[in-house]
Design a protein around this motif. Structure first.
Motif, PDB file in Angstrom:
ATOM      1  N   ASP A  27       0.830  -1.210   0.000  1.00 58.74           N
ATOM      2  CA  ASP A  27       0.000   0.000   0.000  1.00 58.74           C
ATOM      3  C   ASP A  27       0.863   1.258   0.000  1.00 58.74           C
ATOM      4  O   ASP A  27       0.553   2.237  -0.689  1.00 58.74           O
ATOM      5  CB  ASP A  27      -0.915   0.002   1.230  1.00 58.74           C
ATOM      6  CG  ASP A  27      -1.975  -1.095   1.179  1.00 58.74           C
ATOM      7  OD1 ASP A  27      -2.203  -1.639   0.076  1.00 58.74           O
ATOM      8  OD2 ASP A  27      -2.548  -1.421   2.232  1.00 58.74           O
ATOM      9  N   ALA A  28       1.944   1.238   0.793  1.00 60.48           N
ATOM     10  CA  ALA A  28       2.810   2.420   0.887  1.00 60.48           C
ATOM     11  C   ALA A  28       3.489   2.717  -0.447  1.00 60.48           C
ATOM     12  O   ALA A  28       3.560   3.878  -0.880  1.00 60.48           O
ATOM     13  CB  ALA A  28       3.859   2.209   1.977  1.00 60.48           C
ATOM     14  N   LEU A  29       3.996   1.668  -1.119  1.00 64.17           N
ATOM     15  CA  LEU A  29       4.646   1.876  -2.413  1.00 64.17           C
ATOM     16  C   LEU A  29       3.642   2.315  -3.471  1.00 64.17           C
ATOM     17  O   LEU A  29       3.936   3.173  -4.309  1.00 64.17           O
ATOM     18  CB  LEU A  29       5.366   0.591  -2.847  1.00 64.17           C
ATOM     19  CG  LEU A  29       6.557   0.164  -1.987  1.00 64.17           C
ATOM     20  CD1 LEU A  29       7.109  -1.177  -2.446  1.00 64.17           C
ATOM     21  CD2 LEU A  29       7.665   1.216  -2.006  1.00 64.17           C
ATOM     22  N   ALA A  30       2.440   1.742  -3.431  1.00 61.16           N
ATOM     23  CA  ALA A  30       1.403   2.132  -4.387  1.00 61.16           C
ATOM     24  C   ALA A  30       0.996   3.586  -4.179  1.00 61.16           C
ATOM     25  O   ALA A  30       0.766   4.332  -5.141  1.00 61.16           O
ATOM     26  CB  ALA A  30       0.190   1.215  -4.237  1.00 61.16           C
ATOM     27  N   LYS A  31       0.897   4.007  -2.927  1.00 59.67           N
ATOM     28  CA  LYS A  31       0.540   5.391  -2.616  1.00 59.67           C
ATOM     29  C   LYS A  31       1.542   6.366  -3.215  1.00 59.67           C
ATOM     30  O   LYS A  31       1.192   7.467  -3.639  1.00 59.67           O
ATOM     31  CB  LYS A  31       0.465   5.572  -1.098  1.00 59.67           C
ATOM     32  CG  LYS A  31       0.056   6.972  -0.657  1.00 59.67           C
ATOM     33  CD  LYS A  31       0.028   7.064   0.863  1.00 59.67           C
ATOM     34  CE  LYS A  31      -0.315   8.469   1.319  1.00 59.67           C
ATOM     35  NZ  LYS A  31      -0.294   8.592   2.802  1.00 59.67           N
ATOM     36  N   ASP A  32       2.816   5.957  -3.263  1.00 59.29           N
ATOM     37  CA  ASP A  32       3.867   6.802  -3.840  1.00 59.29           C
ATOM     38  C   ASP A  32       4.039   6.583  -5.337  1.00 59.29           C
ATOM     39  O   ASP A  32       4.982   7.106  -5.946  1.00 59.29           O
ATOM     40  CB  ASP A  32       5.195   6.539  -3.131  1.00 59.29           C
ATOM     41  CG  ASP A  32       5.221   7.104  -1.719  1.00 59.29           C
ATOM     42  OD1 ASP A  32       4.456   8.045  -1.450  1.00 59.29           O
ATOM     43  OD2 ASP A  32       5.989   6.598  -0.881  1.00 59.29           O
ATOM     44  N   GLY A  33       3.156   5.785  -5.944  1.00 55.23           N
ATOM     45  CA  GLY A  33       3.219   5.560  -7.385  1.00 55.23           C
ATOM     46  C   GLY A  33       4.271   4.559  -7.810  1.00 55.23           C
ATOM     47  O   GLY A  33       4.729   4.581  -8.956  1.00 55.23           O
ATOM     48  N   LEU A  34       4.666   3.659  -6.901  1.00 55.49           N
ATOM     49  CA  LEU A  34       5.737   2.698  -7.197  1.00 55.49           C
ATOM     50  C   LEU A  34       5.227   1.261  -7.236  1.00 55.49           C
ATOM     51  O   LEU A  34       6.008   0.320  -7.048  1.00 55.49           O
ATOM     52  CB  LEU A  34       6.843   2.812  -6.146  1.00 55.49           C
ATOM     53  CG  LEU A  34       7.561   4.157  -6.056  1.00 55.49           C
ATOM     54  CD1 LEU A  34       8.574   4.149  -4.924  1.00 55.49           C
ATOM     55  CD2 LEU A  34       8.255   4.510  -7.368  1.00 55.49           C
TER      56      LEU A  34
END
Length: 686
Positions: free
Chosen positions: A598-605
């Protein structure tokens, strides 16, 4: 608390492991209040006087270097003798090639049978046949096929297999994932086959993989200039850094023909008269020394030293980065510089707050992490209770805090030094997303301070004038000046920004991406502790112990905890790790793993491969223990008065009694931060 602007304000949001109250104080009031001494792999402090040992090391290193040079000369003599003996077989170059080829085939065939059993050999032969058949049928799905050859923990064994497979099957390439060796089609081979015969492509890639010094490869004579140009372009595009090509004209039955000859590029020599052996010897010179620096970043110190010595910053190697606002001692190794040459700059570096000790020759560079840890001597000044805890004696709070940290340890967060000042983690995120222009703008975004650095940054943001900003930027801001020079030359477009980042040394470029990944790790560790506390749970990642007879990589020892292991309490919290984001790590199989996604997706990664090819950055990731414990922790409280600061009236004069200060000494393992240990102890963010 430092007098300067805070490094990293979102440390405030991270949790603690112990529930004691803590106390207040300030650190790094001066560099002498924070002394860091590296502990080498033998467990010794690098600052101790080792003059006798150094003499012994110099003699041993000299002997090793002499032996190594003699071995190199011997190998070269053997190669020349082998070449001469082969040349005696026939005066024909083609006959010589056939002899060498037959010998190589015998060697690689034996090597494959030595490393592989019959089943693997059959699978490899079948895979090779299927690739050739698919190419003849023009089936593109074969281009993405892979075959596993098994696990090979020994690096030397993998190297032998790489060579044997590629020599036997030039149309295949081998690669490694952790300790697993795999093989896949060589698409460059397929492309060359569209320009030459299959036999020539086989011979070319066999020549390329063998890398025999001073060898050459010649294609068949060709009368078509356009076709020769295409061959030249193919080789220069794919292998231009390694090979060079040249055409030679000749007449065949009255027809003008030309042949393309390929050879390996020679290393650049500083002098035409200098022999190649002397050049190799020069590059094999390594000199170790202990660097003492004060109020200076490690990379800044290296940049200054490299300028004085006329070498590249990448010629220096070290075991770890040390604090800036501190007095630090660490071992460094520099290549291509003799001890005598290094001593010539000793007087020049003193004005920059540096000194060198224990200068002596060694045979190899250092690598990151090649240390046991660091010894810290820290003074915490103006010690007092927190504002809401004025009734308890501060000495009791200190004793309580130190006892808790000794018993429970601290959450192994990355400390402020990992992030620098400004927006390093945001710059790293932009680089991972290949938003090069945004990364440049973030680097030059000024903060509130009114100093020469921020004036230069503000001018650049307002005008975009790289040349004018360079004139304003102080000389000690090394990476900013490097980038401004490149932007002035190449422009502020996407390509210009890429070239700008490439002008900064690799260690500086990757610093920003490490800052972002470290921020993610810190927040993941906080989430893990808040979710599960200090107990091992199902889905956690642990590092399994390694037997003395085993030789496995760290990634092979990472294990996902099962429900049965949780119930049996098979593992302890000291074995639990969390991954630093990268392309080769495993994520926890519980809600912490989902947090990462979720954290990486939130940053577009969400689709990030953690490779930035344009900047030559590759991040496989790593694992870091959640909890750490200080070693040899001792303290002394100097009570300027028995209580906190008070105003004492003496007649008409009011006297402020000084607050006490705390002196701490402790050892921490490598990659641990004393500021993080202090944060847990004091319950206070610096």
């Amino acid at each position: 608390m430092e007098k300067e602007a805070p490094y990293y304000t979102f440390l405030d949001t991270l949790c603690y492991i112990s529930d004691h109250i803590g106390f207040y104080g300030t650190i790094k009031n001066s560099p002498a209040d924070f002394v860091v001494t590296e502990i080498d792999e033998s467990g010794e402090l690098v600052t101790r006087d080792s003059s006798k040992e150094t003499e012994e090391q110099m003699q041993a290193s000299s002997n090793e270097m002499t032996t190594g040079q003699n071995n190199v000369k011997k190998q070269r003599t053997n190669l020349r003798d082998l070449h001469d003996s082969r040349a005696g077989v026939s005066g024909s170059i083609s006959d010589l090639s056939e002899v060498a080829s037959e010998e190589m085939k015998d060697f690689t065939s034996n090597a494959l049978h030595y490393h592989f059993n019959v089943t693997v050999l059959d699978s490899l032969n079948h895979f090779a046949d299927s690739i050739k058949s698919a190419w003849k049928a023009q089936l593109s799905e074969a281009d993405h096929q892979e075959l596993s050859l098994g696990l090979f923990p020994e690096k030397s064994e993998r190297a032998n297999i790489h060579s044997a497979v590629r020599q036997t099957f030039p149309f295949l390439i081998t690669f490694t994932k952790s300790t697993e060796l795999l093989v896949k089609p060589n698409l460059d081979y397929q492309e060359l086959c569209q320009l030459t015969s299959e036999e020539e492509a086989d011979d070319f890639f066999t020549f390329l993989d063998a890398k025999v010094e001073n060898s050459r490869f010649t294609f068949q004579p060709d009368s078509c200039k356009e076709h020769r140009t295409r061959v030249h372009h193919f080789i220069n595009k794919k292998f231009g850094k390694l090979l060079e090509t040249k055409s030679f004209s000749e007449k065949d039955n009255g027809l003008q023909m030309a042949t393309i000859t390929v050879r390996f590029r020679e290393r650049k020599c500083p002098s035409i008269k200098r022999h190649r052996t002397e050049e190799v010897d020069k590059h094999s010179v390594y000199t170790a020394f202990t660097l003492q620096k004060e109020n200076l970043e490690t990379l800044e110190a290296i940049s200054y030293l490299s300028t004085l010595l006329g070498i590249l910053p990448s010629d220096f190697s070290y075991a770890g980065i040390k604090d800036k606002k501190a007095i630090t001692y660490q071992t460094m190794v520099v290549k291509k510089v003799s001890p005598e040459s290094l001593r010539t700059v000793e007087s020049s570096i003193r004005r920059k707050g540096m000194k060198m000790y224990n200068i002596h020759p060694v045979t190899q560079p250092l690598r990151l992490g090649q240390l046991t840890g660091n010894h810290f001597s820290i003074v915490v000044r103006d010690v007092s209770n927190h504002s809401d805890d004025s009734l308890t004696d501060v000495q009791l709070r200190i004793e309580e805090a130190i006892c808790n940290v000794k018993m429970n340890g601290f959450i192994n967060y990355y400390g402020p030094q990992r992030f620098g000042k400004g927006q390093a983690h945001e710059i790293g995120l932009s680089l991972l997303k290949e938003e090069m222009e945004r990364a440049v703008k973030l680097l030059f975004t000024p903060d509130a301070a009114e100093d020469s650095v921020n004036k230069a940054k503000k001018y650049f943001v307002e005008t975009g004038d790289a040349k004018g900003s360079l004139a304003l930027m102080p000389n000690y801001k090394v990476r900013e000046r490097m980038l401004l020079r490149a932007l002035h030359r190449y422009g502020m477009n996407h390509e210009g920004c890429i070239r700008g980042w490439l002008c900064i040394p690799h260690s500086m470029r990757i610093f920003y991406i490490h800052a972002y990944c470290s921020k993610v790790w810190n927040e993941a560790a906080c989430f893990r502790v808040k979710s599960y506390g200090a107990k091992v749970v199902e889905g956690d990642l642990v590092i399994r112990e390694q037997n003395a007879s085993e030789k496995s990589s760290l990634s092979d020892r990472v294990h996902v905890v099962t429900a049965a292991e949780e119930e049996a309490k098979t593992y302890t919290m000291s074995q639990v790790v969390l991954p630093m984001p990268g392309h080769s790590v495993t994520y926890p199989a519980n809600k912490v793993g989902q947090w990462y996604r979720d954290a990486l997706a939130k940053d577009g990664l969400q689709t990030c491969k953690f490779r930035v090819g344009s900047l030559q950055l590759n991040l496989p990731g790593c694992y870091r223990q959640i909890f750490k414990y200080p070693l040899k922790l001792a303290y002394e409280l100097s009570l300027g008065s028995q209580h906190e600061e008070k105003e004492v009236t003496t007649g008409t004069e009011i006297v402020a009694l000084p607050k006490p200060h705390l002196t701490l000494t402790l050892d921490l393992e490598s990659s641990c931060y004393a500021t993080v240990c202090l944060r847990e102890m004091m319950k206070f963010n610096f």
